[in-house]
Structures are given as structure tokens and as C-alpha cells.
Design a protein around this motif. Structure first.
Motif, PDB file in Angstrom:
ATOM      1  N   GLU A 105       3.568   2.135  24.472  1.00  0.00           N
ATOM      2  CA  GLU A 105       2.744   1.365  23.415  1.00  0.00           C
ATOM      3  C   GLU A 105       3.767   0.526  22.371  1.00  0.00           C
ATOM      4  N   GLY A 106       4.650  -0.016  22.991  1.00  0.00           N
ATOM      5  CA  GLY A 106       5.934  -0.801  22.106  1.00  0.00           C
ATOM      6  C   GLY A 106       6.740   0.087  21.526  1.00  0.00           C
ATOM      7  N   LEU A 107       6.770   1.383  21.299  1.00  0.00           N
ATOM      8  CA  LEU A 107       7.719   2.237  20.906  1.00  0.00           C
ATOM      9  C   LEU A 107       8.762   2.911  21.833  1.00  0.00           C
ATOM     10  N   ASP A 108       8.735   2.692  22.906  1.00  0.00           N
ATOM     11  CA  ASP A 108       9.307   3.468  24.086  1.00  0.00           C
ATOM     12  C   ASP A 108      10.758   3.589  23.702  1.00  0.00           C
ATOM     13  N   GLY A 109      11.185   2.368  23.016  1.00  0.00           N
ATOM     14  CA  GLY A 109      13.032   2.228  23.068  1.00  0.00           C
ATOM     15  C   GLY A 109      13.305   3.298  21.948  1.00  0.00           C
ATOM     16  N   LEU A 110      12.291   3.420  20.844  1.00  0.00           N
ATOM     17  CA  LEU A 110      12.638   4.280  19.624  1.00  0.00           C
ATOM     18  C   LEU A 110      12.530   5.693  20.143  1.00  0.00           C
ATOM     19  N   LEU A 111      11.444   5.903  21.043  1.00  0.00           N
ATOM     20  CA  LEU A 111      11.339   7.401  21.390  1.00  0.00           C
ATOM     21  C   LEU A 111      12.453   7.711  22.482  1.00  0.00           C
ATOM     22  N   ARG A 112      13.051   6.788  23.149  1.00  0.00           N
ATOM     23  CA  ARG A 112      13.923   7.184  23.928  1.00  0.00           C
ATOM     24  C   ARG A 112      15.136   7.571  22.984  1.00  0.00           C
ATOM     25  N   LEU A 151       0.897  -1.288  -0.059  1.00  0.00           N
ATOM     26  CA  LEU A 151      -0.036  -0.152   0.060  1.00  0.00           C
ATOM     27  C   LEU A 151       0.775   1.363   0.064  1.00  0.00           C
ATOM     28  N   SER A 152       2.311   1.061   0.489  1.00  0.00           N
ATOM     29  CA  SER A 152       2.700   2.359   0.707  1.00  0.00           C
ATOM     30  C   SER A 152       3.754   2.494  -0.482  1.00  0.00           C
ATOM     31  N   GLU A 153       3.814   1.562  -1.094  1.00  0.00           N
ATOM     32  CA  GLU A 153       4.774   1.414  -2.382  1.00  0.00           C
ATOM     33  C   GLU A 153       6.212   1.856  -2.222  1.00  0.00           C
ATOM     34  N   LEU A 154       6.540   1.373  -0.870  1.00  0.00           N
ATOM     35  CA  LEU A 154       7.919   1.629  -0.580  1.00  0.00           C
ATOM     36  C   LEU A 154       8.799   0.386  -0.708  1.00  0.00           C
ATOM     37  N   SER A 155      10.088   0.308  -0.947  1.00  0.00           N
ATOM     38  CA  SER A 155      10.931  -0.611  -1.311  1.00  0.00           C
ATOM     39  C   SER A 155      11.105  -1.510   0.031  1.00  0.00           C
ATOM     40  N   ASP A 156      11.875  -2.818  -0.114  1.00  0.00           N
ATOM     41  CA  ASP A 156      11.927  -3.816   1.020  1.00  0.00           C
ATOM     42  C   ASP A 156      13.051  -2.973   2.095  1.00  0.00           C
ATOM     43  N   TYR A 157      13.640  -2.122   1.462  1.00  0.00           N
ATOM     44  CA  TYR A 157      14.909  -1.367   2.105  1.00  0.00           C
ATOM     45  C   TYR A 157      14.264  -0.799   3.724  1.00  0.00           C
ATOM     46  N   TYR A 158      12.871  -0.286   3.337  1.00  0.00           N
ATOM     47  CA  TYR A 158      12.396   0.357   4.733  1.00  0.00           C
ATOM     48  C   TYR A 158      11.610  -0.794   5.594  1.00  0.00           C
ATOM     49  N   PHE A 159      11.567  -1.823   5.480  1.00  0.00           N
ATOM     50  CA  PHE A 159      10.886  -2.687   6.346  1.00  0.00           C
ATOM     51  C   PHE A 159      11.728  -3.555   6.999  1.00  0.00           C
ATOM     52  N   THR A 160      12.515  -2.888   7.788  1.00  0.00           N
ATOM     53  CA  THR A 160      13.426  -3.466   8.701  1.00  0.00           C
ATOM     54  C   THR A 160      13.183  -2.887  10.264  1.00  0.00           C
ATOM     55  N   PRO A 161      13.796  -3.697  11.323  1.00  0.00           N
ATOM     56  CA  PRO A 161      13.288  -3.112  12.677  1.00  0.00           C
ATOM     57  C   PRO A 161      13.775  -1.822  12.919  1.00  0.00           C
ATOM     58  N   ASP A 162      14.824  -1.187  12.380  1.00  0.00           N
ATOM     59  CA  ASP A 162      15.281   0.032  12.716  1.00  0.00           C
ATOM     60  C   ASP A 162      14.578   1.138  11.846  1.00  0.00           C
ATOM     61  N   LYS A 163      13.397   0.712  10.854  1.00  0.00           N
ATOM     62  CA  LYS A 163      12.651   1.532  10.187  1.00  0.00           C
ATOM     63  C   LYS A 163      11.174   1.332  10.216  1.00  0.00           C
ATOM     64  N   LEU A 164      10.391   0.947   9.352  1.00  0.00           N
ATOM     65  CA  LEU A 164       9.052   0.661   9.488  1.00  0.00           C
ATOM     66  C   LEU A 164       8.573  -0.380  10.265  1.00  0.00           C
ATOM     67  N   GLU A 165       9.558  -1.520  10.438  1.00  0.00           N
ATOM     68  CA  GLU A 165       8.962  -2.754  10.869  1.00  0.00           C
ATOM     69  C   GLU A 165       8.848  -2.579  12.493  1.00  0.00           C
ATOM     70  N   ALA A 166       7.830  -3.450  12.970  1.00  0.00           N
ATOM     71  CA  ALA A 166       7.581  -3.109  14.566  1.00  0.00           C
ATOM     72  C   ALA A 166       7.228  -4.458  14.932  1.00  0.00           C
ATOM     73  N   LYS A 216       7.454  -7.401  13.670  1.00  0.00           N
ATOM     74  CA  LYS A 216       7.137  -8.005  12.528  1.00  0.00           C
ATOM     75  C   LYS A 216       5.880  -7.615  11.707  1.00  0.00           C
ATOM     76  N   ASP A 217       5.361  -6.499  12.024  1.00  0.00           N
ATOM     77  CA  ASP A 217       4.181  -5.732  11.372  1.00  0.00           C
ATOM     78  C   ASP A 217       5.181  -4.625  10.875  1.00  0.00           C
ATOM     79  N   GLY A 218       4.238  -4.011   9.726  1.00  0.00           N
ATOM     80  CA  GLY A 218       4.386  -2.760   9.331  1.00  0.00           C
ATOM     81  C   GLY A 218       3.787  -1.557  10.076  1.00  0.00           C
ATOM     82  N   ASN A 219       4.251  -0.319  10.428  1.00  0.00           N
ATOM     83  CA  ASN A 219       3.933   0.398  11.276  1.00  0.00           C
ATOM     84  C   ASN A 219       3.921   1.874  10.639  1.00  0.00           C
ATOM     85  N   LEU A 220       2.883   2.794  10.229  1.00  0.00           N
ATOM     86  CA  LEU A 220       2.879   3.924   9.716  1.00  0.00           C
ATOM     87  C   LEU A 220       3.537   5.028  10.509  1.00  0.00           C
ATOM     88  N   LEU A 221       3.092   4.968  11.793  1.00  0.00           N
ATOM     89  CA  LEU A 221       3.264   6.089  12.978  1.00  0.00           C
ATOM     90  C   LEU A 221       4.853   5.885  12.966  1.00  0.00           C
TER      91      LEU A 221
END
Length: 481
Positions: A231-238, A181-196, A198-203
């Protein structure tokens, strides 16, 4: 002139389902017009009221490749109170009775909206210095900008701000679907980017790639870095804490002004509330069929009826709250269990409890004006607007110390005679009950002190003016001139 584009899924006065619309619609009006050209872009939903649609004019249209098809994108615009609004039109995506509905369709709809919004910018002749994105529905825009959107020079150097209004809603689906749906490449779907997890996460995309991340109160900005609120993103927000800040929302001081409010029976201000506010209470009691008694301690709630709002605490001690020296008024809809709980107590204590299980803006204003205290025992509250309205109307807030509630309500201190409300720290029904009883005892036994609390509450300024200054400073910092 610094150019700012507010990109969001809703904005007053065109479409509103919650506080997000107030922020997006109100903030640009308070920006310094000498230095900032701040515009707004939202979808053109078919459920926008006809009278508001009539204020829109056609600008242009184009076709955009999305998911392998050519999709129509119409652009309309409207000017209200000196602010330019743009609307992205496509009836396939934006029809229906509400801006939101089916989760999977919403993901597709807002992926389309974000691409259409970026593609429309060259055609409307507006190249923003900063795109200010709000919530998960616009979380991909910082990602697209990072990619120098579709290789165009036009987009190079545009900065992004991403505001989290409520971290609970993140725009999550499986990676394969979000990638499609986002038409983004595989490059963006890793745990340091849009994957959280094992799911994709727009926020998450917005948080990772935006130049600055904001949320709607200082305390919430701290809380979301912890596991309980994160909500599972505390590490990223820190990890992003150097770019994260909290700026408290304001309210529209023209709309919420007890001195001029046409929705209440008797207008009053900080000078004459002692006499006039009681008359609003009597009027409210009459209209709700409660015994008319200007001295009875009256507590109000205007809220979505969900567990986030702390209603499980209320449910635990409702019998103890509803003693015969209290009246309790609730307005709102939400989870069936809380709707039925309040209906039950209205049946059990018809002289003391009024449960209005629907929503009416007119009645909300009457409750803010007529009640003595306003109860808000939230489990979490990113900012909260109700307590700001209550302060404005001299209705003393009783809140739990979390998020924006902690930042905006100063707890009463009887020894120093300071404070604008009452608060409790732990998420505990009996701690809440103790605080309600303390407030009640001040109301009944120390009326002069109670009136001084109202005095201080009504003098507080939570208009958009101070928030707008903080956002302007943030934009200046990003643009660098």
C-alpha cells in the motif's frame, strides 16, 4: 509490575465495528496478571449502548488547548473482568451513530483523542511503561512520545508498540491539514517522517516512530514488505523489518465453543460431532428454507461483502459452484454489486443458495456450526478471524494462501493424511473452483478422511493464550526487566 496501556478507537465489550475491537478487548484478559497491569483507553462514543455506559464512573475532567481553543476532556473508567477501561469524553467529537463517518472529521477527532489520552495519564495516576497503539487512529502517539510530549518528564522513556491491523487504512490527508490537526511542527513533514507521496499520513507516523511495529500474522508481516501488499509503504516496512514482527490474532474460546454455544441448536465437541453437527445443519436448512438434507455439501460465507474478500472470484464461477449437490449460504452486507449478485443467485437457485444480506451474530454462529465447509478466498487478509472460528466449529476452511489464512489453515495432504482445510495459491477463480471441487469430492467419496480433517481442525488451539505470550515477550524486550 509492568504497566501497559492499550490505546485504540474501539474495544469489546463497549464498541465494535471489526476485528480490531476483539484484539484490544481480549488480549489484556490473557496477560499474566502477576507481572502485567494492562489497561485500555478508548473514546467515550455516544453510540455506546446505554447498559455499557451505566458501567462507567466519572474520574475527573480538565480543559486542553487544541487548535487554539480550550476543549473539555472528561475521563471515565470501568472495570470488566478485572481489566480497567478508561474513556475520553467530549461530545463535540464523539457523538453520532457510529465511531467513524466523515474522513476529515475522523482525522480531527482522533488527533484530539490522542492528545487528550496522553494529557490524561498524569491525572489518572497511571504511567505506562509501554503504550500499545492500534491502527492509524493512534499513529501519532509514538511521534508525540518521540518529542518528549510537550516537554514533560512524565512522558520521558515511555516505549511504544504500533500494531497494523489493516495497512489499507492509513489516515491520509494533505500535509497542511494534517500538520494543522496534529499540531506538529514542519520538521515532521518530510518524506522520511510523516509525509508520503506529498500527503500527511498518520499510520506512517506510527511505523516510523514506534519502538516496535507488529501486525496480525507472520505471513502478512512478510507480504507488506512487497509492492503488491505494501500500500505504498513497502519501502519503509522493509527499512523497519528488524523491528517488525507478525503475531497472529486469537479468538475468544469461551464465546466460540460449539460445546457450550447457546446460539446453536445442538451442542457438540470433537468426540461427538459426527452425529450432532448434522443436526445443526438440518436446523440451519430449515430456518433458511432450503431443502433439508443432512448429506448435501453445504458451503458458508460470513463476511463483509467487498472485493478484498475475493468475492469477484466467487462471482466468476458462481454457476459452477452451485451444482445440484451443493448448498451455499452467505451472510453479510457490503458493496451493492456483491449484495445484488448473491440475491440474484438466491433467486436463480432457490433450492441451493440462501443470501442473507444483513448481519446477525446468532445466524453467524448457526452458519459456523451447520455448514460443512467455509469459503474465504481473500485477495489479502492480515489475519482473518472467520477461518479460526470455522476450525473451532469443525467447519472445514477453503482459503486462499495469503496473510493469516496461510498461517492458520494447513492444506489437506491426502498422501500423509494431514491438514485442517483446503487452500489455493493464485488469485484465480478456476483455481478456487478446483479446490472447492476437490474438497467436495473428499466430502462425498472419502467421508472418513473428511472427518479426520475436522478432528484435526477442532484440536487446533487459536485461543488468545499463545498470542498473549508473544506480546508479553515483546513488552519484556522493550521494558528490559
Amino acid at each position: 509490575m509492568k504497566k501497559i496501556l492499550m490505546l485504540a478507537s474501539e474495544a469489546v465489550p463497549f464498541i465494535k465495528t471489526g476485528g480490531l475491537a476483539d484484539v484490544v478487548g481480549s488480549l489484556p484478559r490473557k496477560m499474566d496478571k502477576k507481572y502485567f497491569d494492562c489497561r485500555i483507553m478508548i473514546p467515550k462514543y455516544t453510540c455506546i449502548k446505554q447498559e455499557m455506559k451505566e458501567k462507567m464512573e466519572y474520574v475527573t475532567h480538565f480543559y486542553m488547548k487544541y487548535l487554539g481553543e480550550d476543549k473539555y476532556v472528561g475521563i471515565l473508567k470501568s472495570e470488566i473482568e478485572g481489566i480497567t477501561y478508561y474513556f475520553i469524553d467530549n461530545e463535540e467529537y464523539f457523538s453520532g451513530n457510529s465511531p467513524y463517518g466523515d474522513w476529515l472529521w475522523d482525522l480531527q477527532k482522533f488527533c484530539f483523542f490522542q492528545k487528550a489520552a496522553l494529557n490524561s495519564l498524569p491525572l489518572i495516576g497511571f504511567r505506562p511503561d509501554v503504550i500499545h497503539c492500534h491502527d492509524w487512529q493512534t499513529g501519532l502517539v509514538p511521534v508525540y512520545l518521540h518529542d518528549d510530549y510537550e516537554g514533560g518528564d512524565f512522558y520521558r522513556g515511555i516505549k511504544s508498540v504500533f500494531t497494523i491491523h489493516n495497512l489499507k487504512f492509513q489516515g491520509v490527508w494533505d500535509v497542511k491539514t494534517v500538520r494543522y490537526l496534529s499540531e506538529l511542527s514542519d520538521y515532521y513533514f518530510t518524506p522520511d517522517k510523516l509525509e508520503a507521496y506529498k500527503d500527511g499520513n498518520l499510520l506512517k507516523g506510527g511505523v516510523v516512530y514506534a519502538d516496535r511495529v507488529t501486525t496480525v500474522s507472520r505471513s502478512y508481516a512478510e507480504e507488506i514488505k512487497s509492492e503488491f501488499y505494501g500500500e505504498g509503504l513497502d519501502g519503509l516496512l522493509r527499512a523497519r523489518s528488524n523491528s517488525l514482527r507478525g503475531i497472529v490474532n486469537g479468538i475468544d474460546y469461551k464465546e466460540f465453543d460449539p460445546e457450550t454455544d447457546s446460539k446453536i441448536a445442538f451442542n457438540y465437541n470433537q468426540m461427538n460431532f459426527r452425529k450432532e453437527k448434522k443436526r445443526d445443519k438440518e436446523e440451519l436448512q430449515k430456518s433458511l428454507g432450503l431443502p433439508v438434507d443432512k448429506n448435501k455439501f453445504m458451503i458458508g460465507i460470513v463476511s463483509r461483502l467487498t472485493s478484498q474478500k475475493g468475492l469477484d472470484l466467487v462471482s466468476c464461477v458462481m454457476d459452477e459452484i452451485c451444482t445440484d449437490d451443493v448448498q451455499f449460504v452467505v451472510l453479510g452486507t457490503g458493496d451493492e454489486q456483491y449484495e445484488n449478485m448473491f440475491r440474484h443467485y438466491a433467486w436463480k437457485y432457490p433450492e441451493r443458495v440462501s443470501a442473507q444480506i444483513y448481519y446477525s451474530d446468532d445466524l453467524a454462529h448457526k452458519i459456523y456450526a451447520g455448514c460443512d465447509a467455509y469459503l474465504m478466498p481473500s485477495l489479502f487478509e492480515p489475519c482473518g478471524l472467520s477461518q479460526l472460528i470455522a476450525l473451532r466449529y469443525g467447519t472445514v476452511p477453503i482459503v486462499r494462501e495469503t496473510g493469516g489464512l496461510k498461517d492458520t489453515v494447513e492444506a489437506y495432504n491426502e498422501f500423509e493424511s494431514t491438514g485442517t482445510g483446503f487452500s489455493f495459491a493464485n488469485y484465480n477463480a478456476h483455481e478456487m473452483l478446483g479446490t472447492i471441487n476437490y474438497a467436495k469430492s473428499v466430502y462425498y467419496n472419502r467421508r472418513r478422511e473428511w472427518n479426520k480433517i475436522i478432528d484435526r481442525a477442532m484440536l487446533k488451539d487459536f485461543s488468545w493464550n499463545s498470542s498473549a505470550l508473544e506480546y508479553q515477550a515483546l513488552y519484556d524486550e522493550l521494558i528490559g526487566y
